[in-house]
Design an enzyme around this catalytic site. Sequence first.
Site, mmCIF file in Angstrom:
data_model
loop_
_atom_site.group_PDB
_atom_site.id
_atom_site.type_symbol
_atom_site.label_atom_id
_atom_site.label_comp_id
_atom_site.label_asym_id
_atom_site.label_seq_id
_atom_site.Cartn_x
_atom_site.Cartn_y
_atom_site.Cartn_z
ATOM 1 N N GLY A 275 0.812 -1.214 0.000
ATOM 2 C CA GLY A 275 0.000 0.000 0.000
ATOM 3 C C GLY A 275 0.842 1.259 0.000
ATOM 4 O O GLY A 275 0.559 2.222 -0.726
ATOM 5 N N ASP A 276 1.902 1.260 0.811
ATOM 6 C CA ASP A 276 2.804 2.411 0.838
ATOM 7 C C ASP A 276 3.512 2.565 -0.505
ATOM 8 O O ASP A 276 3.697 3.679 -1.009
ATOM 9 C CB ASP A 276 3.842 2.247 1.951
#
Length: 356
Positions: A275-276
Site C-alpha cells: 500500500g505504501d
Amino acid sequence: MTPTGPCNAPDVVDVVALGESMVTFLPSRPGRLADVPSFARGIGGAESNVACVLAAAGHSVRWVSAVGADGFGDHLVEEIGSYGVDVASVRRDPARPTGIYFRTAGDRATDAHEVAYYRAGSAASAMSAGTVDLAAVRAARVLHLSGITAALSGSCLDLLWELTEPGPRRPLVSFDVNHRPGLWPDPDGPRVLLELARRADVVFVGADEALDAWGLHGASAVRDALPEPELVVVKMGPGGAVAFGEDPADVEDADGAATLVRAPRVDVVAEVGAGDAFAAGFLSATLRALPVRERLRHGHLIAAAALTVPGDLATPPAREHADRLVALDDAAWGRLRLGPGWTEETQRAAEEVRTP
C-alpha cells in the site's frame, strides 16, 4: 491536477512525509512469536516507507518525525537517510523512546499473523505543532500524511488538523487513510479519519478499510462520501485501483469521473508494504504531471516491487523501465506478470510480458 506549493523557497523538496517510523524485528523462521528464537532488525513506518521509495526513485524527499535519543533512533535516522531522504528535521527526544515492534513471518491477512507493538509513549507520539518544524513540513510540493499519525495521540491529531488546514501556502496534501482500529483509544477514529480525508487533495483508501471503517460498499460510495478531494484513489487489491477526479482524458466509466486500472499479475513473496509502495508510485507520477491512468499504473508497478520481496521496502524499477511498462497497450498490460527480481537489469528481457 499537479502539485504546486511554495516552489521559490530554497529548501523546498518534492515530498515531505510526516509520521512515525519504528524499528521492526522480523522472525528468523515461521512460527508463533513465542517460538521464534531470533529476529532480524529492519525499519517500518507507512510514511517513511513512502519517503524511502520516492527518494530511491529520484525525488527530493524530507522525512519529519521524532525518535528517541537512543540506539534505535540512531538506526532509523541512519537507515532512512541512506535512501537519500533528508532527515535533518527529525527531532531527537531525550525523554521518550523510539517505538519498536515484532511480527511473525505469516501473511498479515491470516489469523496466525501476530504483531507486538511497543510504541506507547514513543517520541513520535509526542509530536505537536509546537515541537515540529512547520516551515520544513510545508516546504514541499507534496505533503504526505496518514491516519496512523492521527491515532497516536491528541497532540498528533491536532498537528494533522493544523497541517490540513486550507491556506494559500499549503502544499498538495496526500492522505493515506490507513485505518488501524487497534491504535484508536475510542470508537471515534473512523469519523476523524473521514474528516481528515475530506480536507486532503489526494486520498488513498482500500475498499476493505472503507467498508470496515465507514460501512461503505464499493468505490463509488467512497467517492460520494469524499466529494472534496481532487483525487480519491480506491485500492481493490488484485482487482486494481480506481481514481475519481476531474481529468476527462483518463475516464473509463460513463459518468466521466473515474479511471480504473487493473493490477498486473504478481508472484507474491510477502504482502507487506504494498500500500505504501502504491502511494509512492502514484505520487511519483503525480510529481511528473502524468495522466491519471499512468499514475495508477506506476502505483501498481511500485506495489509489485514491494510484493516480490520479503520486507516492507523494495528497490523500485528504473524510471525508464517503469515508463516502458506503463506505455504498454491494454492487451499487453493485461498479460503482464511480475515475479521476484523483475526490477533488476538482468531480469528485464526475460520477464516483462509473460503470458500465463
